[in-house]
Design an enzyme around this catalytic site. Structure first.
Site, short mmCIF file in Angstrom:
data_model
loop_
_atom_site.label_atom_id
_atom_site.label_comp_id
_atom_site.label_asym_id
_atom_site.label_seq_id
_atom_site.Cartn_x
_atom_site.Cartn_y
_atom_site.Cartn_z
N HIS A 110 46.56 29.02 45.48
CA HIS A 110 46.47 30.61 45.75
C HIS A 110 46.07 30.79 47.15
O HIS A 110 45.48 29.81 47.59
CB HIS A 110 45.59 31.20 44.58
CG HIS A 110 46.37 31.30 43.09
ND1 HIS A 110 45.91 32.03 42.12
CD2 HIS A 110 47.27 30.76 42.72
CE1 HIS A 110 46.71 32.05 40.99
NE2 HIS A 110 47.48 31.02 41.32
N GLU A 119 43.56 32.70 48.29
CA GLU A 119 42.48 32.44 48.53
C GLU A 119 41.69 31.05 48.72
O GLU A 119 40.80 30.48 49.46
CB GLU A 119 41.47 33.18 47.61
CG GLU A 119 41.77 34.84 47.61
CD GLU A 119 42.71 35.05 46.53
OE1 GLU A 119 43.54 34.30 46.43
OE2 GLU A 119 42.93 36.33 45.89
N CYS A 166 42.05 36.42 41.32
CA CYS A 166 42.10 36.06 39.88
C CYS A 166 40.82 35.29 39.87
O CYS A 166 40.28 35.32 40.69
CB CYS A 166 43.42 35.20 39.63
SG CYS A 166 43.22 33.50 40.15
N CYS A 217 40.30 31.97 41.76
CA CYS A 217 39.75 32.42 43.27
C CYS A 217 38.47 33.15 43.21
O CYS A 217 37.66 32.81 44.25
CB CYS A 217 41.14 33.32 43.81
SG CYS A 217 42.50 32.20 43.91
#
Lengths: 157, 157
Positions: free
Chosen positions: B54, B56, B84, B87
């Site tokens: 992801h 991040e 999320c 992260c």
């Protein structure tokens, strides 16, 4: 596939071996498909300078690399410890079928790991967390989401 | 350092650019230290076959690699969207000072991403989650934690 104790023994054994070798914290995981180990991962946060390099995350990355896919449907993960929120969410994102673990969040906390605190933080709305957080420019981000929804050739995951 | 809008603009811009380029979902982040961007990350789940890739997480990995450290104390993360749970927990593990984000969890959910469901699951005790989960061999794992506590040359994180 049903739970098979040998794989959990292996995850725990690996957590001790790699911790003693100085790789990082005492955590490891293995991923199993059709009764065979397809990947292993262990905590290497301090040796790799990567705070996301937990045992479960590494096992997931390695399994996806081996299978050349971003979905581990049909696989199970065996972890030496109850996953932290990062690893738990990674297990969901990877679409793993099942999780088997040995040590508890309380065991990890007693050994100096923040898992319990993190679960409390993640469960709060963002404006009530200890982490300084601020939202801005929402409509600008929404425009990108609209472009994603409209994108004809996207790969969903 | 205080919030600076230019960095959030950059995270959103990057999320659109990389999504259009087919790298993955419409998410990106930048990490800032002393008023300068030290790393960028964008979602490359589908292009890299890594469900943990992801925006991040990638920005954190890249920042730690650049600074050769597993702690990002003194840095802030600007993300195109509310993180999320994976992260968010990664942000805590990385010891980042602050989080600034644009799109909301609801915006992500409307675009087909499971963030809200994941927050609900992570907030439940493991025996109440939809993920098939089982605990076993706890005392075997506890022995490894005891060895960690006793280890004289460990690097804490």
């Amino acid at each position: 596939m049903p739970y098979s104790e040998q794989f959990l023994h292996e995850a725990i054994r690996l957590s001790g071996e790699k911790m003693e070798a100085g790789e990082g914290g005492p955590f490891a995981a293995v991923i199993v498909k059709n009764g065979k180990i397809i990947s292993k991962g262990w905590n290497c946060v301090t040796s790799e300078n990567d705070p996301t390099a937990h045992g479960e995350v590494m096992a997931i990355r390695n399994a996806c690399h081996a299978l050349e896919t971003f979905s581990l449907e049909g696989c199970e993960i065996y972890s030496s410890c109850e996953p932290c929120p990062m690893c738990l969410a990674a297990i969901y994102w990877a679409r793993l079928d099942a999780l088997y673990f040995a040590g508890s969040m309380a065991d990890a906390a007693a050994a100096g790991f923040d898992d319990r605190f993190l679960y409390e933080e993640v469960s709060k709305p963002w404006n009530l967390r200890t982490l300084k957080t601020r939202q801005a420019l929402q409509s600008e981000a929404q425009a990108v989401f609209k472009a994603w929804i409209a994108k004809p050739d996207k790969t969903a995951y």
